[in-house]
Design a protein around this motif. Sequence first.
Motif, mmCIF file in Angstrom:
data_model
loop_
_atom_site.group_PDB
_atom_site.id
_atom_site.type_symbol
_atom_site.label_atom_id
_atom_site.label_comp_id
_atom_site.label_asym_id
_atom_site.label_seq_id
_atom_site.Cartn_x
_atom_site.Cartn_y
_atom_site.Cartn_z
ATOM 1 N N UNK A 10 33.619 -28.682 -5.249
ATOM 2 C CA UNK A 10 34.682 -27.675 -5.132
ATOM 3 C C UNK A 10 34.641 -26.676 -6.289
ATOM 4 N N UNK A 11 34.041 -27.095 -7.398
ATOM 5 C CA UNK A 11 33.903 -26.200 -8.560
ATOM 6 C C UNK A 11 32.513 -25.573 -8.621
ATOM 7 N N UNK A 12 31.741 -25.779 -7.558
ATOM 8 C CA UNK A 12 30.407 -25.186 -7.530
ATOM 9 C C UNK A 12 29.373 -25.965 -8.315
ATOM 10 N N UNK A 13 29.649 -27.247 -8.574
ATOM 11 C CA UNK A 13 28.724 -28.080 -9.352
ATOM 12 C C UNK A 13 28.108 -29.135 -8.433
ATOM 13 N N UNK A 14 26.779 -29.197 -8.471
ATOM 14 C CA UNK A 14 26.066 -30.122 -7.591
ATOM 15 C C UNK A 14 25.714 -31.405 -8.338
ATOM 16 N N UNK A 15 26.168 -32.529 -7.794
ATOM 17 C CA UNK A 15 25.815 -33.827 -8.374
ATOM 18 C C UNK A 15 24.925 -34.573 -7.394
ATOM 19 N N UNK A 16 23.760 -34.985 -7.860
ATOM 20 C CA UNK A 16 22.829 -35.758 -7.040
ATOM 21 C C UNK A 16 22.686 -37.150 -7.657
ATOM 22 N N UNK A 17 22.744 -38.169 -6.806
ATOM 23 C CA UNK A 17 22.572 -39.540 -7.293
ATOM 24 C C UNK A 17 21.083 -39.849 -7.337
ATOM 25 N N UNK A 18 20.596 -40.175 -8.522
ATOM 26 C CA UNK A 18 19.178 -40.485 -8.653
ATOM 27 C C UNK A 18 18.934 -41.983 -8.542
ATOM 28 N N UNK A 19 19.917 -42.764 -9.000
ATOM 29 C CA UNK A 19 19.742 -44.206 -8.979
ATOM 30 C C UNK A 19 21.095 -44.899 -8.995
ATOM 31 N N UNK B 211 19.288 -32.873 -19.100
ATOM 32 C CA UNK B 211 20.448 -33.006 -18.204
ATOM 33 C C UNK B 211 21.730 -32.571 -18.932
ATOM 34 N N UNK B 212 21.763 -32.842 -20.248
ATOM 35 C CA UNK B 212 22.970 -32.510 -21.027
ATOM 36 C C UNK B 212 23.306 -31.033 -20.970
ATOM 37 N N UNK B 213 22.290 -30.162 -20.842
ATOM 38 C CA UNK B 213 22.521 -28.716 -20.857
ATOM 39 C C UNK B 213 22.693 -28.107 -19.470
ATOM 40 N N UNK B 214 22.581 -28.921 -18.439
ATOM 41 C CA UNK B 214 22.765 -28.384 -17.092
ATOM 42 C C UNK B 214 24.261 -28.299 -16.796
ATOM 43 N N UNK B 215 24.583 -27.482 -15.807
ATOM 44 C CA UNK B 215 25.970 -27.340 -15.363
ATOM 45 C C UNK B 215 26.524 -28.713 -14.953
ATOM 46 N N UNK B 216 25.666 -29.470 -14.266
ATOM 47 C CA UNK B 216 26.067 -30.797 -13.796
ATOM 48 C C UNK B 216 26.330 -31.737 -14.968
#
Length: 168
Positions: free
Chosen positions: A40-49, A104-109
């Motif tokens: 809803x905030x335009x942030x994509x979360x993908x489950x890797x594991x 990953x720390x610097x990504x929007x996600x």
Amino acid sequence: MVSKKHPINAGYRRSSVTSPYGLTRETQRALTRMIAAARAKGVRIVVRSGYRSYAQQKQILASKIREYGSESLARRYNAAPGRSEHQTGLAVDLWDGVTWGVGVRNTKTGKWLWANAWRYGFILRYPNGKEKITGYAFEPWHYRYIGARAKDFGANSNQTLEEYLGLA
Ligand SMILES: [Zn+2]
């Protein structure tokens, strides 16, 4: 608590299991809510594991030791079987589907998760600079579900679960 100092055995069984990631029911429910809130905030979360069995963890560590050519280096990032939170069904590795690793720390996600995951019961389990306490190098992707107590951590927390529980 599952860590290098607090192992579980190969016969450990989780209480409830869901698909597709093998997480406990509560963890999956919280994750679904969190992913929707981020979207809803335009942030994509993908489950890797999500869940990994004792046997899978054993294989992963062996292949990482081969890949790194160094057992000690492999162990900074990869748990031995029985010492991985992934075996509990309470831990997930999350990213944006593009940038993996410390970046990953610097990504929007990564930024959104660190600021907001606590609202959904998740904490950053291996914060930066806490390797001596957790036994693991900084993993900006690894989140652990602890439920309502995550509010005691709040946004952008570097507190470890060990410190919180008085085990550090
Ligand atoms: Zn992980």
